[in-house]
Write an enzyme that holds these catalytic residues in place. Structure first.
Site, PDB file in Angstrom:
ATOM      1  N   CYS A  80       0.838  -1.191   0.000  1.00  0.00           N
ATOM      2  CA  CYS A  80       0.000   0.000   0.000  1.00  0.00           C
ATOM      3  C   CYS A  80       0.874   1.242   0.000  1.00  0.00           C
ATOM      4  O   CYS A  80       1.961   1.251   0.569  1.00  0.00           O
ATOM      5  CB  CYS A  80      -0.876  -0.032   1.244  1.00  0.00           C
ATOM      6  SG  CYS A  80      -1.840   1.439   1.492  1.00  0.00           S
TER       7      CYS A  80
ATOM      8  N   SER B 245       0.598   3.878   1.651  1.00  0.00           N
ATOM      9  CA  SER B 245       0.917   4.485   2.957  1.00  0.00           C
ATOM     10  C   SER B 245       2.154   3.843   3.580  1.00  0.00           C
ATOM     11  O   SER B 245       2.880   4.513   4.323  1.00  0.00           O
ATOM     12  CB  SER B 245      -0.279   4.471   3.914  1.00  0.00           C
ATOM     13  OG  SER B 245      -1.156   3.465   3.629  1.00  0.00           O
TER      14      SER B 245
ATOM     15  N   HIS C 287       4.999   5.854   2.368  1.00  0.00           N
ATOM     16  CA  HIS C 287       5.182   7.120   3.082  1.00  0.00           C
ATOM     17  C   HIS C 287       6.135   6.941   4.267  1.00  0.00           C
ATOM     18  O   HIS C 287       6.921   7.820   4.583  1.00  0.00           O
ATOM     19  CB  HIS C 287       3.840   7.659   3.612  1.00  0.00           C
ATOM     20  CG  HIS C 287       2.928   8.154   2.528  1.00  0.00           C
ATOM     21  ND1 HIS C 287       3.388   8.640   1.333  1.00  0.00           N
ATOM     22  CD2 HIS C 287       1.576   8.251   2.471  1.00  0.00           C
ATOM     23  CE1 HIS C 287       2.366   9.007   0.585  1.00  0.00           C
ATOM     24  NE2 HIS C 287       1.252   8.776   1.245  1.00  0.00           N
TER      25      HIS C 287
ATOM     26  N   HIS D 163       0.270  -3.734   6.183  1.00  0.00           N
ATOM     27  CA  HIS D 163      -1.002  -3.645   6.915  1.00  0.00           C
ATOM     28  C   HIS D 163      -2.207  -4.078   6.074  1.00  0.00           C
ATOM     29  O   HIS D 163      -3.325  -3.693   6.376  1.00  0.00           O
ATOM     30  CB  HIS D 163      -1.202  -2.197   7.393  1.00  0.00           C
ATOM     31  CG  HIS D 163      -1.294  -1.237   6.251  1.00  0.00           C
ATOM     32  ND1 HIS D 163      -0.201  -0.656   5.679  1.00  0.00           N
ATOM     33  CD2 HIS D 163      -2.355  -0.798   5.546  1.00  0.00           C
ATOM     34  CE1 HIS D 163      -0.579   0.117   4.682  1.00  0.00           C
ATOM     35  NE2 HIS D 163      -1.891   0.042   4.578  1.00  0.00           N
TER      36      HIS D 163
ATOM     37  N   CYS E 227      -7.117  -3.158   3.330  1.00  0.00           N
ATOM     38  CA  CYS E 227      -6.878  -1.701   3.339  1.00  0.00           C
ATOM     39  C   CYS E 227      -7.518  -1.029   2.134  1.00  0.00           C
ATOM     40  O   CYS E 227      -8.525  -0.349   2.256  1.00  0.00           O
ATOM     41  CB  CYS E 227      -5.391  -1.368   3.431  1.00  0.00           C
ATOM     42  SG  CYS E 227      -5.113   0.422   3.437  1.00  0.00           S
TER      43      CYS E 227
END
Ligand code: ZN
Ligand code: ZN
Length: 361
Positions: free
Chosen positions: A38, A40, A43, A59, A162
């Site tokens: 993902c 994120s 990031h 996640h 997610c």
């Protein structure tokens, strides 16, 4: 167990042996089968959001229950499960009013006086969002996962953890799109395409997909987009205002940039709502003309699709089994844990819908 360990921004993740504990009374040990990569996570890898390291990120996972604690009643060994990073306690003010994804109770984690769930070379590691899924096993609270139909392929089920919950949930739960509403989705990655699919399921009359890559726009059409807008062909706000003769009921920002968040608000008709799903860099300030608020335009955040995942995830599984939720097309490549850094490079390039790490069975 084997896990991908993040040490610091700018250096590649390394595959290492990480120790994992035994389930406490309300905990579940899961053998990870698949985990989606993902944006994120990127990031954190790129240092946009600080997090204590070393840490195992990841996640968006699905797997099989290996062992459960003495007080676990919702799953049993052998169950197929999807994890969710918004673990809920079930009895705080957020939970009892139906906002499970906003729960902030610490009780789904282990306390500082307890043995850690994860450790590296005998040193405790902080678990990433209650999951740490880039690993062969996960030790999680039972309210961080839900059992699903065993006929559901687990590589596609992982995406429900997610991207798909975030995208469809923003449409169903946060924005509550109604049949006939007009919708624009900015950014057609995993979350944006899921939002497009969610808008189609919700009965939106027009679903305008916005992306700079024509290949992603064509994919959006497969997910249910009725109109395609490429910002390379002119100001996307003007294009949407012209297409809809004055703006949309709902705009969804699925990238996490100041410019696209402001564009989402600019695309609204009177009474419209902009829902910002993308993670903007903390401290970013948005320029919004307050005159636009006068006609009841709204802007709101959406966290994990305002999910009630024990209910939402089995629904999404049914939608997939019925052919109404597209997941096959979301996966652009399946890779091994050892290829995780290549997966992050793909994410940085932003061309593929989604890479999924699949573990040996
Ligand atoms: Zn995610
Ligand atoms: Zn709670």
């Amino acid at each position: 167990m084997k896990a991908a360990v993040f040490h610091k921004p700018g250096s590649p993740l390394t595959i290492e042996q990480v120790s994992i504990g035994k389930p406490g009374p309300r905990e579940v040990l899961v053998r990870t089968v698949a985990v989606g990569m993902c944006h994120s996570d990127l990031h954190f890898v790129d240092g946009l959001y600080p997090f204590p390291a070393p840490v195992v990120l990841g996640h968006e996972a699905a797997g099989v229950v290996e062992a459960v604690g003495s007080d676990v009643h919702t799953v049993k060994p052998g169950d197929h499960v999807v994890t969710c990073l918004s673990a809920f306690c079930g009895h705080c003010a957020h939970c009892v009013t139906g906002h499970l994804s906003l729960c902030v109770s610490p009780e789904t984690k282990r306390g500082p006086e307890e043995a850690p769930r994860l450790s590296l070379a005998q040193k405790p590691m902080v678990q990433f969002v209650n999951l740490s899924a880039y690993a062969e096993q996960m030790l999680v609270h039972e309210n961080a996962l839900v059992a699903i139909n065993r006929d559901m392929p687990l590589d596609r089920a992982a995406l429900l953890g997610c991207a798909v919950t975030t995208g469809t949930g923003a449409v169903f739960n946060t924005a509550k799109v109604r049949p006939g509403d007009t919708v624009v989705i900015i950014g057609c990655g995993g979350i944006g395409l899921s939002a497009v699919n969610g808008a189609a399921l919700a009965g939106a009359s027009r679903i305008i997909a916005v992306d700079k890559l024509d290949s992603k726009l064509e994919l959006a059409r497969v997910f249910g987009a009725t109109d395609l807008v490429n910002p390379n062909n002119g100001d996307p706000v003007q294009q949407v205002l012209e297409l809809t003769r004055g703006g949309v009921h709902h705009a969804f920002e699925c990238i996490g940039l100041k410019q696209t968040a402001e564009q989402a608000f600019g695309m609204l008709a009177r009474g419209g709502t902009a829902t910002i799903i993308g993670m903007l860099k903390p401290g970013t300030r948005l320029d919004i003309d307050p005159y636009a608020l006068l006609h009841e335009r709204r802007i709101q955040g959406s966290f994990m699709g305002s999910n009630r995942f024990p209910v939402d995830l089995p629904n999404l599984v049914n939608f997939y089994m019925q052919g109404r939720l597209k997941l096959d097309q979301l996966i652009s490549q399946r890779i091994r844990l050892e290829q995780i850094n290549e997966g992050f490079d793909e994410l940085r390039r932003g061309e593929l819908a989604r890479s999924v790490i699949v573990f040996d069975q």
